[in-house]
Design a protein around this motif. Structure first.
Motif, PDB file in Angstrom:
ATOM      1  N   LEU A  77     -69.821 -17.884 146.589  1.00 30.07           N
ATOM      2  CA  LEU A  77     -70.845 -16.849 146.421  1.00 30.07           C
ATOM      3  C   LEU A  77     -71.414 -16.857 145.004  1.00 30.07           C
ATOM      4  N   ALA A  78     -70.557 -17.060 144.014  1.00 30.45           N
ATOM      5  CA  ALA A  78     -71.029 -17.093 142.628  1.00 30.45           C
ATOM      6  C   ALA A  78     -71.932 -18.297 142.388  1.00 30.45           C
ATOM      7  N   ALA A  79     -71.579 -19.445 142.955  1.00 31.15           N
ATOM      8  CA  ALA A  79     -72.414 -20.636 142.781  1.00 31.15           C
ATOM      9  C   ALA A  79     -73.764 -20.456 143.461  1.00 31.15           C
ATOM     10  N   LEU A  80     -73.758 -19.910 144.672  1.00 30.20           N
ATOM     11  CA  LEU A  80     -75.028 -19.680 145.382  1.00 30.20           C
ATOM     12  C   LEU A  80     -75.896 -18.669 144.651  1.00 30.20           C
ATOM     13  N   ALA A  81     -75.253 -17.729 143.942  1.00 26.85           N
ATOM     14  CA  ALA A  81     -76.008 -16.738 143.158  1.00 26.85           C
ATOM     15  C   ALA A  81     -76.424 -17.275 141.801  1.00 26.85           C
ATOM     16  N   ARG A  82     -76.092 -18.562 141.536  1.00 21.55           N
ATOM     17  CA  ARG A  82     -76.432 -19.224 140.269  1.00 21.55           C
ATOM     18  C   ARG A  82     -75.873 -18.468 139.061  1.00 21.55           C
TER      19      ARG A  82
END
Length: 446
Positions: free
Chosen positions: A98-103
């Motif tokens: 989720l953190a990666a997708l949220a950049r």
């Protein structure tokens, strides 16, 4: 039916057919998360440097957390430790996705990856410990124990071939996040199934070993040569004051951990060299297939160890595997074509599993019973740490001086492994039986 086939059937009978299934699926996320996190962060952030930072943090967390989780499993039992770790890790991997997708920025991503690495439930090492306990409780001979370790080593090798392949397939047809989501699901479901399997009762938690204050320093059950982790006070008379102690490790165990870290360095150097050479040949997509072919050969070699005669002791096998690592890694220095690369790495793969499985076998025979899970986890963490450091160093060498420079690191690691094997006194003595759970009958658990 060959003797090796019969031995593997006896290994499967120790814990029942479901145990290897859930242990394999439960350890698969470990092989998926390293490669998957690199692909995911590289795609979402557009930065290879950030992806490398996250991958390094994941490896660092696993290297530091593995022995700690193993120690907790020794002291409190596998069931509560694995249950807590697999759910914690599933949540951490989900948070990373989720953190990666949220950049999210590089530092928060690295911190989440560090937690995800530290929470890896160490199902591979704990499955080894559990299977050895079942074999010792059933009063199996050392040959069956070695076969069990060969079987577990093969499961590891297959997982490290299949895991990156699943990640690559997910990235091709969908997104790297899909692979990590699958990894989180496997951690929660199959990790829980491994923790709750009836064989989790094969080992009783040891707690802290107790020794009376002022006890002598001579050999005894709480010394490194003994296998009983708890001192029992006399039933009559005043009970002496007791203080907690931890059984010491034989010196040879530390050399074996160093040898395992060098094996990880060899893995990392080969991965860097393979990646660099396939890029130079304008066939970068072949890198994963080449590495997978090496893993397949290693798995086959691991299974074949069951056929090695029992008269060939583990110290001899360690030295023979070290020599094979040197002899079979030297041709990598002269590889210039894709066909030659495939041939060289497939042949080299035949030496990997014998070295790894032999070190697990020696560790099982030398360490105190109350620290077996910790020791197995330490060996696995040593491989991860050595590979991460080697990838960073050999990758830079390959970029500056070409693939042969990375392969030279692999040959150097093999030479150091032989040096350790030749200078370490690893007594191949019979191991005493591991203490079964209270009230458990001798025999297999189903």
């Amino acid at each position: 039916m060959t003797a090796a086939t019969a031995a593997f059937r006896r290994v499967l009978a120790l814990g029942g057919p479901l145990l290897p299934v859930v242990s394999f699926l439960g350890r698969l996320p470990t092989a998926m998360c390293q490669f998957g996190s690199l692909l995911l962060v590289a795609e979402t952030s557009g930065s290879l440097a950030t992806a490398g930072l996250v991958g390094g943090a994941l490896a660092a967390g696993q290297t530091a957390g593995g022995p700690l989780l193993g120690r907790l499993a020794d002291r409190h039992g596998q069931r509560p430790v694995v249950l807590a770790a697999c759910w914690f890790d599933a949540l951490a991997v989900t948070a990373l996705v989720l953190a990666a997708l949220a950049r999210t920025g590089a530092l928060p991503l690295a911190l989440i990856a560090l937690l995800a690495g530290a929470g890896v439930p160490q199902i591979g090492p704990l499955a080894r410990t559990r299977l050895v306990a079942l074999a010792r409780r059933a009063r199996a001979d050392d040959r069956l124990v070695h076969t069990a370790l060969s079987f577990e080593g093969t499961l590891d090798e297959v997982s490290f071939v299949l895991g990156p392949a699943l990640v690559g397939l997910s990235a091709t047809v969908a997104h790297p996040a899909v692979a990590l989501a699958l990894a989180a699901l496997l951690l929660a479901v199959c990790g829980s199934a491994f923790a709750l399997h009836p064989t989790a009762a094969a080992l009783r938690p040891t707690g802290e070993a107790l020794r009376p204050t002022g006890a002598g320093s001579g050999p005894g059950p709480d010394r490194p040569g003994g296998r009983r982790p708890v001192f029992c006070a006399p039933r009559s008379g005043p009970r002496p004051a007791a203080r907690p102690v931890r059984a010491r490790m034989p010196r040879a165990v530390h050399a074996m951990r160093a040898s395992m870290a060098l094996q990880g360095a060899l893995f990392g150097a080969c991965q860097s060299g393979i990646t660099a050479l396939t890029a130079d040949l304008h066939r970068p997509a072949q890198a994963g297939l080449v590495y997978a072919a090496m893993g397949v050969m290693s798995a086959v070699a691991g299974l074949s160890l069951a056929a090695v005669p029992a008269r060939i002791g583990l110290p001899v096998r360690w030295r023979a595997a070290a020599v094979a690592l040197i002899v079979l890694s030297v041709p990598l220095l002269f590889v210039r074509s894709l066909g030659a690369l495939y041939l060289a790495v497939v042949v080299l793969g035949a030496a990997f599993a014998p070295h790894l499985i032999t070190l697990f076998g020696l560790t099982e025979r030398l360490v105190p019973a109350g620290r077996l899970a910790e020791s197995m986890a330490f060996l696995t963490s040593a491989v991860v740490g050595g590979q991460a450091l080697s990838l960073a160093a050999s990758g830079r060498l390959a970029e500056a001086y070409g693939p042969s420079a990375a392969f030279a690191v692999a040959v150097g690691a093999a030479v150091l492994i032989l040096g350790l094997a030749l200078t370490t006194r690893a007594t191949d003595r019979p191991a005493a039986a591991i203490r079964p759970a209270a009230g458990a009958p001798a025999g297999s658990v189903r």
